[in-house]
Design a protein around this motif. Structure first.
Motif, PDB file in Angstrom:
ATOM      1  N   ILE A 136      34.602  62.422 -14.844  1.00 45.66           N
ATOM      2  CA  ILE A 136      35.755  61.958 -16.098  1.00 45.66           C
ATOM      3  C   ILE A 136      37.218  61.755 -15.645  1.00 45.66           C
ATOM      4  N   TYR A 137      37.718  62.901 -14.860  1.00 46.60           N
ATOM      5  CA  TYR A 137      39.112  62.807 -14.595  1.00 46.60           C
ATOM      6  C   TYR A 137      39.409  61.707 -13.502  1.00 46.60           C
ATOM      7  N   ASN A 138      38.573  61.356 -12.467  1.00 43.93           N
ATOM      8  CA  ASN A 138      38.632  60.377 -11.544  1.00 43.93           C
ATOM      9  C   ASN A 138      38.483  59.039 -12.353  1.00 43.93           C
ATOM     10  N   GLN A 139      37.707  58.962 -13.220  1.00 39.56           N
ATOM     11  CA  GLN A 139      37.595  57.418 -14.065  1.00 39.56           C
ATOM     12  C   GLN A 139      38.813  57.215 -14.707  1.00 39.56           C
ATOM     13  N   ALA A 140      39.429  58.500 -15.397  1.00 40.27           N
ATOM     14  CA  ALA A 140      40.775  58.180 -16.062  1.00 40.27           C
ATOM     15  C   ALA A 140      41.690  57.894 -15.163  1.00 40.27           C
ATOM     16  N   VAL A 141      41.930  58.525 -13.941  1.00 41.30           N
ATOM     17  CA  VAL A 141      42.897  58.032 -12.972  1.00 41.30           C
ATOM     18  C   VAL A 141      42.630  56.571 -12.619  1.00 41.30           C
ATOM     19  N   ALA A 142      41.517  56.222 -12.319  1.00 47.29           N
ATOM     20  CA  ALA A 142      41.141  54.863 -12.181  1.00 47.29           C
ATOM     21  C   ALA A 142      41.461  53.794 -13.318  1.00 47.29           C
ATOM     22  N   ASP A 143      41.090  54.078 -14.483  1.00 46.41           N
ATOM     23  CA  ASP A 143      41.866  53.447 -15.523  1.00 46.41           C
ATOM     24  C   ASP A 143      43.033  53.193 -15.581  1.00 46.41           C
ATOM     25  N   VAL A 144      43.877  54.448 -15.384  1.00 45.71           N
ATOM     26  CA  VAL A 144      45.415  54.319 -15.368  1.00 45.71           C
ATOM     27  C   VAL A 144      45.873  53.356 -14.255  1.00 45.71           C
ATOM     28  N   GLN A 145      45.118  53.537 -13.173  1.00 46.77           N
ATOM     29  CA  GLN A 145      45.671  52.709 -12.169  1.00 46.77           C
ATOM     30  C   GLN A 145      45.531  51.485 -12.341  1.00 46.77           C
ATOM     31  N   GLU A 146      44.361  51.043 -12.878  1.00 50.03           N
ATOM     32  CA  GLU A 146      44.157  49.359 -12.970  1.00 50.03           C
ATOM     33  C   GLU A 146      45.268  48.904 -14.181  1.00 50.03           C
ATOM     34  N   ARG A 147      45.387  49.866 -15.073  1.00 57.21           N
ATOM     35  CA  ARG A 147      46.406  49.391 -16.153  1.00 57.21           C
ATOM     36  C   ARG A 147      47.967  49.311 -15.697  1.00 57.21           C
ATOM     37  N   MET A 148      48.209  50.262 -14.708  1.00 63.69           N
ATOM     38  CA  MET A 148      49.574  49.993 -14.165  1.00 63.69           C
ATOM     39  C   MET A 148      49.475  49.014 -13.195  1.00 63.69           C
ATOM     40  N   GLN A 149      48.460  48.562 -12.385  1.00 64.97           N
ATOM     41  CA  GLN A 149      48.558  47.338 -11.883  1.00 64.97           C
ATOM     42  C   GLN A 149      48.969  46.170 -12.401  1.00 64.97           C
ATOM     43  N   GLN A 150      48.022  45.985 -13.634  1.00 69.15           N
ATOM     44  CA  GLN A 150      48.308  44.920 -14.652  1.00 69.15           C
ATOM     45  C   GLN A 150      49.618  44.652 -15.049  1.00 69.15           C
ATOM     46  N   ARG A 151      50.114  46.043 -15.583  1.00 71.21           N
ATOM     47  CA  ARG A 151      51.598  46.032 -15.779  1.00 71.21           C
ATOM     48  C   ARG A 151      52.571  45.597 -14.810  1.00 71.21           C
ATOM     49  N   VAL A 152      52.308  45.914 -13.431  1.00 72.85           N
ATOM     50  CA  VAL A 152      53.328  45.467 -12.412  1.00 72.85           C
ATOM     51  C   VAL A 152      53.125  44.027 -12.067  1.00 72.85           C
ATOM     52  N   ALA A 153      52.043  43.521 -12.124  1.00 73.09           N
ATOM     53  CA  ALA A 153      51.592  42.003 -11.942  1.00 73.09           C
ATOM     54  C   ALA A 153      52.493  41.391 -13.021  1.00 73.09           C
ATOM     55  N   GLU A 154      52.490  41.650 -14.101  1.00 71.28           N
ATOM     56  CA  GLU A 154      53.246  40.985 -15.384  1.00 71.28           C
ATOM     57  C   GLU A 154      54.911  41.479 -15.390  1.00 71.28           C
ATOM     58  N   LEU A 155      55.158  42.243 -14.637  1.00 68.36           N
ATOM     59  CA  LEU A 155      56.602  42.555 -14.415  1.00 68.36           C
ATOM     60  C   LEU A 155      57.444  41.451 -14.266  1.00 68.36           C
ATOM     61  N   ASP A 156      57.364  40.640 -13.172  1.00 71.74           N
ATOM     62  CA  ASP A 156      58.022  39.357 -13.070  1.00 71.74           C
ATOM     63  C   ASP A 156      58.261  38.424 -14.100  1.00 71.74           C
ATOM     64  N   ILE A 157      57.135  38.467 -14.772  1.00 75.56           N
ATOM     65  CA  ILE A 157      57.363  37.418 -16.281  1.00 75.56           C
ATOM     66  C   ILE A 157      58.114  38.175 -17.137  1.00 75.56           C
ATOM     67  N   GLU A 158      57.964  39.435 -17.307  1.00 73.98           N
ATOM     68  CA  GLU A 158      58.465  40.153 -18.577  1.00 73.98           C
ATOM     69  C   GLU A 158      59.959  40.335 -18.150  1.00 73.98           C
ATOM     70  N   VAL A 159      60.578  40.507 -17.032  1.00 73.72           N
ATOM     71  CA  VAL A 159      61.997  40.655 -16.372  1.00 73.72           C
ATOM     72  C   VAL A 159      62.557  39.488 -15.850  1.00 73.72           C
TER      73      VAL A 159
END
Length: 94
Positions: A49-72
């Motif tokens: 469960i812990y590893n899946q949660a970490v993977a989910d957070v990593q995926e979400r963070m990667q999405q946010r980083v990918a959108e960062l150039d558009i946002e700022v």
């Protein structure tokens, strides 16, 4: 790395396990046995469960980083465009 939960959460989880056994099993489970079962789950199943949660957070963070150039994003070399548009507005007023 072992998964630890706060004391209050552990106590609540043990009560929940006891209640589950009361409602769903033929025999109730005692406090010590429920604590042992919780420990087993934390050690054996918790990492999944812990590893899946970490993977989910990593995926979400990667999405946010990918959108960062558009946002700022800021357009470059805008001073003269702003200056010329202000100058154009002044000449239209005159």
């Amino acid at each position: 790395m072992s998964i630890e939960i706060p004391k209050a959460a552990r106590e609540q989880a043990i009560r929940s396990i006891e209640r589950y056994f009361e409602h769903n099993m033929d025999e109730p489970i005692g406090n010590i046995a429920a604590g042992g079962l919780l420990g087993f789950f934390l050690e054996e199943i918790g990492p999944v469960i812990y590893n899946q949660a970490v993977a989910d957070v990593q995926e979400r963070m990667q999405q946010r980083v990918a959108e960062l150039d558009i946002e700022v994003h800021e357009d470059e070399f805008q001073y003269w465009r702003k200056y010329e548009s202000k100058a154009g507005a002044r000449s239209k007023k005159a």
